[in-house]
Design a protein around this motif. Structure first.
Motif, PDB file in Angstrom:
ATOM      1  N   VAL A 106       0.834  -1.198   0.000  1.00 19.97           N
ATOM      2  CA  VAL A 106       0.000   0.000   0.000  1.00 19.97           C
ATOM      3  C   VAL A 106       0.873   1.253   0.000  1.00 19.97           C
ATOM      4  CG1 VAL A 106      -0.264   0.102   2.503  1.00 19.97           C
ATOM      5  CG2 VAL A 106      -1.987   1.106   1.062  1.00 19.97           C
ATOM      6  N   PHE A 107       2.010   1.209   0.656  1.00 18.79           N
ATOM      7  CA  PHE A 107       2.875   2.388   0.652  1.00 18.79           C
ATOM      8  C   PHE A 107       3.498   2.607  -0.724  1.00 18.79           C
ATOM      9  CE2 PHE A 107       2.896   2.063   5.360  1.00 18.79           C
ATOM     10  CZ  PHE A 107       2.499   3.353   5.601  1.00 18.79           C
ATOM     11  N   THR A 108       3.752   1.535  -1.421  1.00 14.44           N
ATOM     12  CA  THR A 108       4.272   1.685  -2.773  1.00 14.44           C
ATOM     13  C   THR A 108       3.278   2.415  -3.665  1.00 14.44           C
ATOM     14  OG1 THR A 108       5.541  -0.352  -2.533  1.00 14.44           O
ATOM     15  CG2 THR A 108       5.146   0.441  -4.776  1.00 14.44           C
ATOM     16  N   VAL A 109       2.038   1.988  -3.567  1.00 13.96           N
ATOM     17  CA  VAL A 109       1.017   2.617  -4.408  1.00 13.96           C
ATOM     18  C   VAL A 109       0.786   4.060  -3.971  1.00 13.96           C
ATOM     19  CG1 VAL A 109      -1.341   2.458  -5.246  1.00 13.96           C
ATOM     20  CG2 VAL A 109      -0.047   0.383  -4.777  1.00 13.96           C
ATOM     21  N   LEU A 110       0.719   4.270  -2.665  1.00 21.45           N
ATOM     22  CA  LEU A 110       0.557   5.644  -2.187  1.00 21.45           C
ATOM     23  C   LEU A 110       1.715   6.511  -2.666  1.00 21.45           C
ATOM     24  CD1 LEU A 110      -0.789   5.296   1.468  1.00 21.45           C
ATOM     25  CD2 LEU A 110      -1.938   6.284  -0.512  1.00 21.45           C
ATOM     26  N   GLY A 111       2.900   5.934  -2.717  1.00 20.54           N
ATOM     27  CA  GLY A 111       4.053   6.685  -3.192  1.00 20.54           C
ATOM     28  C   GLY A 111       3.858   7.148  -4.621  1.00 20.54           C
ATOM     29  N   ALA A 112       3.373   6.241  -5.458  1.00 22.02           N
ATOM     30  CA  ALA A 112       3.139   6.621  -6.847  1.00 22.02           C
ATOM     31  C   ALA A 112       2.082   7.705  -6.936  1.00 22.02           C
ATOM     32  CB  ALA A 112       2.713   5.390  -7.654  1.00 22.02           C
ATOM     33  N   LEU A 113       1.028   7.548  -6.137  1.00 19.86           N
ATOM     34  CA  LEU A 113      -0.046   8.539  -6.180  1.00 19.86           C
ATOM     35  C   LEU A 113       0.458   9.899  -5.701  1.00 19.86           C
ATOM     36  CD1 LEU A 113      -3.145   6.520  -4.888  1.00 19.86           C
ATOM     37  CD2 LEU A 113      -2.718   7.355  -7.199  1.00 19.86           C
ATOM     38  N   GLU A 114       1.211   9.895  -4.628  1.00 18.09           N
ATOM     39  CA  GLU A 114       1.662  11.185  -4.093  1.00 18.09           C
ATOM     40  C   GLU A 114       2.734  11.813  -4.973  1.00 18.09           C
ATOM     41  OE1 GLU A 114       2.155  11.953  -0.038  1.00 18.09           O
ATOM     42  OE2 GLU A 114       0.593  10.573   0.616  1.00 18.09           O
ATOM     43  N   ALA A 115       3.498  10.985  -5.645  1.00 17.31           N
ATOM     44  CA  ALA A 115       4.462  11.552  -6.585  1.00 17.31           C
ATOM     45  C   ALA A 115       3.722  12.328  -7.670  1.00 17.31           C
ATOM     46  CB  ALA A 115       5.312  10.444  -7.202  1.00 17.31           C
ATOM     47  N   LEU A 116       2.652  11.720  -8.166  1.00 18.87           N
ATOM     48  CA  LEU A 116       1.837  12.430  -9.149  1.00 18.87           C
ATOM     49  C   LEU A 116       1.189  13.659  -8.513  1.00 18.87           C
ATOM     50  CD1 LEU A 116       0.417  12.708 -11.864  1.00 18.87           C
ATOM     51  CD2 LEU A 116      -1.335  11.127 -11.041  1.00 18.87           C
ATOM     52  N   ALA A 117       0.705  13.487  -7.300  1.00 21.42           N
ATOM     53  CA  ALA A 117       0.075  14.623  -6.608  1.00 21.42           C
ATOM     54  C   ALA A 117       1.061  15.778  -6.493  1.00 21.42           C
ATOM     55  CB  ALA A 117      -0.414  14.184  -5.230  1.00 21.42           C
ATOM     56  N   GLY A 118       2.294  15.461  -6.155  1.00 21.64           N
ATOM     57  CA  GLY A 118       3.306  16.501  -6.035  1.00 21.64           C
ATOM     58  C   GLY A 118       3.516  17.218  -7.351  1.00 21.64           C
ATOM     59  N   GLN A 119       3.615  16.453  -8.421  1.00 24.32           N
ATOM     60  CA  GLN A 119       3.756  17.067  -9.743  1.00 24.32           C
ATOM     61  C   GLN A 119       2.655  18.059 -10.021  1.00 24.32           C
ATOM     62  OE1 GLN A 119       4.277  13.333 -12.231  1.00 24.32           O
ATOM     63  NE2 GLN A 119       5.465  14.845 -13.381  1.00 24.32           N
ATOM     64  N   LEU A 120       1.429  17.581  -9.823  1.00 23.37           N
ATOM     65  CA  LEU A 120       0.284  18.440 -10.122  1.00 23.37           C
ATOM     66  C   LEU A 120       0.224  19.625  -9.169  1.00 23.37           C
ATOM     67  CD1 LEU A 120      -2.386  15.642 -10.739  1.00 23.37           C
ATOM     68  CD2 LEU A 120      -1.092  16.950 -12.433  1.00 23.37           C
ATOM     69  N   ALA A 121       0.544  19.351  -7.902  1.00 20.80           N
ATOM     70  CA  ALA A 121       0.407  20.404  -6.895  1.00 20.80           C
ATOM     71  C   ALA A 121       1.382  21.552  -7.163  1.00 20.80           C
ATOM     72  CB  ALA A 121       0.625  19.833  -5.507  1.00 20.80           C
ATOM     73  N   THR A 122       2.591  21.218  -7.568  1.00 25.87           N
ATOM     74  CA  THR A 122       3.548  22.299  -7.821  1.00 25.87           C
ATOM     75  C   THR A 122       3.040  23.216  -8.918  1.00 25.87           C
ATOM     76  OG1 THR A 122       4.717  20.761  -9.257  1.00 25.87           O
ATOM     77  CG2 THR A 122       5.644  21.133  -7.073  1.00 25.87           C
ATOM     78  N   GLN A 123       2.315  22.644  -9.863  1.00 24.25           N
ATOM     79  CA  GLN A 123       1.787  23.483 -10.933  1.00 24.25           C
ATOM     80  C   GLN A 123       0.589  24.297 -10.471  1.00 24.25           C
ATOM     81  OE1 GLN A 123       0.739  20.512 -13.767  1.00 24.25           O
ATOM     82  NE2 GLN A 123       2.836  19.839 -14.138  1.00 24.25           N
ATOM     83  N   ARG A 124      -0.146  23.744  -9.538  1.00 24.53           N
ATOM     84  CA  ARG A 124      -1.469  24.316  -9.269  1.00 24.53           C
ATOM     85  C   ARG A 124      -1.594  25.038  -7.943  1.00 24.53           C
ATOM     86  NH1 ARG A 124      -4.969  19.002 -11.277  1.00 24.53           N
ATOM     87  NH2 ARG A 124      -4.170  18.994 -13.409  1.00 24.53           N
ATOM     88  N   MET A 125      -0.620  24.872  -7.054  1.00 24.58           N
ATOM     89  CA  MET A 125      -0.772  25.468  -5.728  1.00 24.58           C
ATOM     90  C   MET A 125      -0.688  26.989  -5.775  1.00 24.58           C
ATOM     91  SD  MET A 125       1.320  23.045  -3.100  1.00 24.58           S
ATOM     92  CE  MET A 125       0.692  23.574  -1.523  1.00 24.58           C
ATOM     93  N   ALA A 166      -4.069  19.434  -2.750  1.00 23.36           N
ATOM     94  CA  ALA A 166      -3.603  20.553  -3.566  1.00 23.36           C
ATOM     95  C   ALA A 166      -3.392  20.120  -5.013  1.00 23.36           C
ATOM     96  CB  ALA A 166      -2.303  21.120  -2.996  1.00 23.36           C
ATOM     97  N   SER A 167      -3.332  18.851  -5.245  1.00 22.97           N
ATOM     98  CA  SER A 167      -3.193  18.382  -6.628  1.00 22.97           C
ATOM     99  C   SER A 167      -4.441  18.745  -7.425  1.00 22.97           C
ATOM    100  CB  SER A 167      -2.994  16.874  -6.659  1.00 22.97           C
ATOM    101  OG  SER A 167      -4.207  16.205  -6.395  1.00 22.97           O
ATOM    102  N   ASP A 168      -5.535  18.982  -6.690  1.00 17.68           N
ATOM    103  CA  ASP A 168      -6.775  19.392  -7.337  1.00 17.68           C
ATOM    104  C   ASP A 168      -7.227  18.351  -8.349  1.00 17.68           C
ATOM    105  OD1 ASP A 168      -8.865  21.176  -7.533  1.00 17.68           O
ATOM    106  OD2 ASP A 168      -8.034  22.117  -9.328  1.00 17.68           O
ATOM    107  N   SER A 169      -6.953  17.104  -8.024  1.00 15.51           N
ATOM    108  CA  SER A 169      -7.358  16.018  -8.905  1.00 15.51           C
ATOM    109  C   SER A 169      -8.336  15.120  -8.158  1.00 15.51           C
ATOM    110  CB  SER A 169      -6.135  15.217  -9.337  1.00 15.51           C
ATOM    111  OG  SER A 169      -6.537  13.977  -9.867  1.00 15.51           O
ATOM    112  N   PRO A 170      -9.621  15.223  -8.482  1.00 11.20           N
ATOM    113  CA  PRO A 170     -10.622  14.466  -7.736  1.00 11.20           C
ATOM    114  C   PRO A 170     -10.341  12.964  -7.724  1.00 11.20           C
ATOM    115  CG  PRO A 170     -11.668  16.047  -9.191  1.00 11.20           C
ATOM    116  CD  PRO A 170     -10.211  16.055  -9.521  1.00 11.20           C
ATOM    117  N   SER A 171      -9.932  12.434  -8.861  1.00 13.98           N
ATOM    118  CA  SER A 171      -9.676  10.997  -8.926  1.00 13.98           C
ATOM    119  C   SER A 171      -8.511  10.615  -8.036  1.00 13.98           C
ATOM    120  CB  SER A 171      -9.373  10.579 -10.363  1.00 13.98           C
ATOM    121  OG  SER A 171     -10.413  10.978 -11.212  1.00 13.98           O
TER     122      SER A 171
END
Lengths: 255, 255
Positions: A106-125, A166-171
């Motif tokens: 589960v931490f592996t998957v969360l890592g992938a999700l948060e990595a994407l979240a970080g990408q999006l968040a830096t653009q959108r925060m 902050a990623s502003d990604s509902p999914s």
DNA sequence: ATAATAATTGTTGCATGCAATTTATCCGAC
DNA sequence: GTCGGATAAATTGCATGCAACAATTATTAT
């Protein structure tokens, strides 16, 4: 045993207090019996009161929680969606047995999700959001310095949650929230040793810096390694724990 | 994933209950009403029969589907977990209104998940699994060559599902399955133009090749760009569609 | 006539009863 | 003593009834 209605009846003391609103986004106004059931059962699973593989009987739970079977049944559907319990066709529902590697998984998957979240968040925060994150990070630092482990973990969760939102990604938020209970369950069976704690905090400082700098690529990498390191530490901790358990068995301890 | 034994040796995919994937059954069998309700309502949402924002009334649905309110209510919990509907406190349930960028959003997240799935799968897939994937890929190629669009989409879904399940990561599968209905809903409002179709098929060939070669890094990159390209095409398609709608409005068409 | 308020209708939330199915128990056969 | 089958108990799935809450309409006062 014919209980009629239970209006305003706080008669049942077995109900756990409902303070934290971790997952639901429904306002806990009146029809909260179902939500109470979800939270209570989740807590029971986390605490180990309900062991993995154990059968959950509707009547037993309804009596214990002081409600009828209906809200229990509906709570089962929600918990099944979270993967905490398994619904078998016409048979009982059981607490899902976490694979021995579930925590790492589960931490592996969360890592992938948060990595994407970080990408999006830096653009959108927004700047305000970054400021709020700064305060959260300051809290984290404070709890680290005062060695307040529980408060640190909570602050840690808040930061990660904030980044995800902050990623502003509902999914993304949806999937992240889905996995969170499993991660919490995994965390409850592990311990955070001090070396890893210091390391993790250091990583958090870099993560925060990358966000302030809006360095998308670096943030992604930092988050990925943050989780990967966590998984590593977890595996070590698990191995240690297993070794201890073996030793106890050899020593004749049974419980 | 937390399942005890696999009943009767049926090598079912690693998913728990959610909804059994049987094909339509008219006969009101027992123990399946709730799942039927979930499937029916989901279909209604996909088809647009239930518009976003529309209220779902328990009685109306129960009458339409020929069952009582109870299975409907329980189905609501499952669908809410998928984010397809929103549960308002004591008010009606409404079909969640997809953000105009929901399609791009969900595909972005699915891309991240599948990129991770690909990484894990290359490490964990057995030779038999790769062989099966080869057959699925051959199907895909056949449907592409015969321009069978519907069958192609189904084969496409099967391949992605197979890769995800081959990751052998319960959490990943869980999150992926959670988002799938949203992706399906998104897909239903878009069209696959022929250029993108050819491009996507070409990408699938490379994906398959990377799996056979167990080239983890390349596979990850391929899957990421596969989804990114899909999102791009989607956005273009959406823009086109919006333009068409505007034109129709100007032309006085309302339906 | 408009706005505030009260009655009415409609809908959700929960409790409970019944039927169908699974699980457990007991008895006999090998 | 163990295995297998029939019967009984337990448990789930669904239907339905009732009460609380929300929305709507009707009524009254200004």
């Amino acid at each position: 045993m014919g209980r009629l209605q239970n209006p305003a009846g706080k008669a049942s003391p077995a109900v756990v207090d409902t303070e934290a609103d971790d997952i639901g986004k429904e306002e806990p106004r009146k029809g909260r019996l179902r939500l109470d059931a979800v939270k209570s059962i989740r807590k029971m699973i986390f605490s180990g009161e309900l062991a993995p593989g154990e059968r959950l009987r509707e009547v037993a739970l309804s009596e214990e929680l002081g409600m009828s079977r209906t809200p229990i049944r509906e709570a089962f559907r929600t918990l099944a969606g979270e993967g905490l319990i398994d619904l078998l066709p016409n048979r009982s529902v059981i607490v899902s047995v976490p694979d021995k590697s579930e925590a790492a998984d589960v931490f592996t998957v969360l890592g992938a999700l948060e990595a994407l979240a970080g990408q999006l968040a830096t653009q959108r925060m927004s700047l305000e959001q970054i400021e709020i994150l700064g305060e959260l990070h300051a809290d984290l630092a404070h709890y680290f310095e005062t060695a307040n482990r529980l408060a640190y973990l909570e602050a840690n969760r808040l930061i990660h949650e904030y980044i995800v939102e902050a990623s502003d990604s509902p999914s993304l938020v949806l999937a992240w929230r889905l996995l969170l209970p499993r991660a919490e369950r995994a965390r409850h069976v592990t311990t955070l040793d001090h070396d890893r704690w210091a390391e993790a905090f250091q990583e958090h400082c870099e993560i925060y810096a990358a966000i302030v700098a809006r360095d998308e690529a670096r943030l992604k990498q930092l988050l990925e390694s943050h989780f990967a390191n966590g998984v590593e530490s977890l595996k070590k901790s698990e191995a240690r724990k297993r070794a201890t358990e073996r030793a106890e068995i050899y020593a004749g301890r049974s419980g």
